[in-house]
Design an enzyme around this catalytic site. Sequence first.
Site, PDB file in Angstrom:
ATOM      1  CD  GLU A 124      32.595 -12.369  93.569  1.00  0.00           C
ATOM      2  OE1 GLU A 124      33.367 -11.840  93.089  1.00  0.00           O
ATOM      3  OE2 GLU A 124      32.770 -13.295  93.177  1.00  0.00           O
ATOM      4  CE  LYS A 127      36.547 -10.367  91.335  1.00  0.00           C
ATOM      5  NZ  LYS A 127      34.874 -11.290  91.322  1.00  0.00           N
ATOM      6  CB  CYS A 151      35.651 -14.065  93.391  1.00  0.00           C
ATOM      7  SG  CYS A 151      36.075 -15.511  91.597  1.00  0.00           S
TER       8      CYS A 151
END
Length: 265
Positions: free
Chosen positions: A41, A111, A146
Amino acid sequence: MKTVIFQFEVVEGNYEKNLEKVQRMFKEHEPEKGSIVVLPEMWSSGYDLSNIRDHAFHDLEGVKDEIEKLAVEYGVNIVAGSVPNIKSGDDVLNTAFVVDSSGKFLHEYSKIHLVPMLKEPEYLTGGDASVETFDLLGDKAGLVICYDLRFPELFRDLALEDAKVIFVVAEWPAERTEHWLTLLKARAIENQCYIVGSNTFGKQPNGTTFAGNSIIVNPFGEVLAQGAADAEEVVEADIDLEYIAEVREDVPIFKSRRRDMYKFL
């Protein structure tokens, strides 16, 4: 399916140096042709959030070209971690993307869940599209970022769409290392698919230390390969997609599901 994770320390706020690291790792550890290479990431800038707009790409312009060049040069598929990205307007997203060995752009995902502990909501905007599977080497795969790891609904959605492998690209903090390892194994076990977790390591100027421990987990929850907490390295394993059917036959959780009893549906 050979899967290779490039675990390295991200230089905060310096795309040129981080790109040079990626290029060097390709050169030094030339991956097997046809394999899948996974980056972490925010590998282009790290969590330099107060300056994130300066580091953001516009619809992945520039960085996409560099990744496509590497994919073609080395004949590999690249899950290109994520980078700060502006799709339209002024909002900066945390966007991950995938290209195949011919340089074809396969998939992108921004995300959804932003991390309060790292103050992401103050600087970034969450994605407005849910997770979707994409075709990779003839099979379906999924991609999350994440903090998404803490939301099992995303993984179950992907598994129900027949994702055989789910990639988790991260900059996961060292203080929550056990959460990282436990949740990755849990997602593999409960969805009976492969989970590939790519992480960074090292201490950033803001004091955050990242956990390393990039890892590849099979559908039975067994660790096939795992990186160190504090070292640059290549973490790799062969993924046998036929093993998924064996696990699902031995422990038939998908056949045992009672959708009529689940309130969240």
